[in-house]
Scaffold this motif. Structure first.
Motif, short mmCIF file in Angstrom:
data_model
loop_
_atom_site.label_atom_id
_atom_site.label_comp_id
_atom_site.label_asym_id
_atom_site.label_seq_id
_atom_site.Cartn_x
_atom_site.Cartn_y
_atom_site.Cartn_z
N ALA A 257 -68.13 -44.16 -17.86
CA ALA A 257 -68.91 -42.95 -18.14
C ALA A 257 -68.06 -41.69 -18.06
CB ALA A 257 -70.08 -42.86 -17.16
N GLY A 277 -76.63 -43.47 -19.00
CA GLY A 277 -75.67 -44.50 -18.62
C GLY A 277 -76.20 -45.40 -17.52
N THR A 284 -70.87 -40.56 -11.41
CA THR A 284 -72.08 -40.31 -12.21
C THR A 284 -73.04 -39.37 -11.49
OG1 THR A 284 -73.06 -42.38 -11.37
CG2 THR A 284 -71.93 -42.48 -13.50
#
Length: 342
Positions: A257, A277, A284
């Motif tokens: 990601a 994601g 993240t």
């Protein structure tokens, strides 16, 4: 005074088996061990404290085989397992972690087979491949159970799978992107780790099925594989943005990601391209907070580790593999409902 021969006669086994049990040597079934120790207790062969210690089963040795690489979620899962001695002790499990080269089924199969003499069970992230299925079956023949984590392999004798309903996860991603994009004609793209992971394949199928049913106005561009590599995810995203300046959304099916986010920020598209994601990590989490990432679909790593250990504990006591274990749930995480920590 009772003798080993007396214990053997009462428990219905050979004197050699009694000797192995009393001296903690391997090669005796757990049920036989208990029978021998019960006979020894009834004959007062050992002091009570020694018998209690002997009857306590040794911790099961469980290997977690995880893909090496830049997938932060899997790296974090490995670190969690390495720090899990206290958490796994009540389940009678002592765990070790080994990272192996990603997306190589022959190497994964060899790694599985190399562990059969070393451990009592193996938890691993599976690749869908005949060599992996055969390795799982061979371990089952040798009484070494296997549990698949996150991504499954079917048509083999693995004991259980601790993974999400990945078609449902893909459909959830499709719903989120369609809603965030405003249910208008739009282009969206998918970036997968590898479709040799059944989990990634099922997420793709769920995503496509939802959009075809509920948002036919959304055009899905061809799927790209980035092998959970941040550099490759970055390059794939840069290419998508260059070729499709009207791109409205990206579903990142696997890891990497950070590469997608970097490309979006460099193109100054992080505010207008919907980005969904998988896997809550420190990275993240930061992307949710700064608004680059709109939503994360997550399988709690600690729960996955404990569930895998519980499967082995169930099998040791003769229960069904999934006895008392809830199916993993899909956690949908936004900036506004971020849990404490990672």
């Amino acid at each position: 005074m009772p003798r080993i021969a007396d214990i053997a006669r009462m428990s219905g086994v050979s004197t050699a088996t009694v000797d192995r049990v009393l001296n903690h040597r391997p090669g005796v079934r757990a049920s036989t061990v208990q029978r021998v120790l019960k006979a020894a207790a009834e004959l007062d062969y050992l002091p009570e404290a020694d018998l209690r210690a002997a009857m306590a089963p040794k911790p099961m040795r469980v290997a977690f085989l995880l893909p090496a690489g830049t997938n932060r979620y899997l790296t974090g899962l490995g670190q969690l397992v390495r720090a899990s001695e206290a958490a796994l002790a009540p389940l009678g499990v002592k765990a070790q972690v080994e990272f192996i080269k990603s997306f190589n089924p022959e190497l994964l199969a060899r790694s599985l087979l190399q562990h059969w003499r070393k451990v009592d069970g193996v938890a691993f992230m599976a690749l869908e491949h005949p060599a992996v299925r055969e390795a799982v079956n061979e371990l089952a023949e040798r009484n070494v159970p296997t549990v698949t984590l996150i991504s499954d392999v079917q048509n083999c004798r693995r004991a259980a799978c601790i993974g999400l309903d990945n078609r449902a996860a893909g459909r959830t991603a499709g719903h989120l992107i369609a809603r965030f994009a405003g249910r208008r004609p739009a282009k969206v793209a998918m970036i997968a780790g590898s479709l040799s992971y059944r989990a990634h394949e099922e997420r793709e199928l769920g995503f496509l099925a939802y959009l075809a049913e509920a948002a036919p106005e959304v055009e899905v561009l061809g799927l790209r594989e980035a092998h959970d590599d941040e550099g490759e995810s970055y390059r794939q995203t840069r290419t998508l943005l260059a070729h499709h300046p009207d791109l409205a959304g990206i579903y990142n099916i696997g890891g990497g990601a950070g590469g997608v986010a970097r490309a979006l920020k460099e193109a100054r598209r992080e505010r207008d391209v919907v980005f969904v994601g998988h896997g809550l990590t420190a990275e993240t989490r930061a992307m949710l907070i700064d608004g680059t990432l709109d939503a994360v679909l997550n399988q709690d790593a600690r729960s996955a580790m404990l569930a895998a250990a519980a499967v082995f504990a169930n099998l040791r006591t003769g229960r069904e593999a999934m006895h008392g274990i809830d199916a993993p749930r899909i956690d949908v995480i936004f900036r506004e409902n971020l849990p404490a920590g990672v």
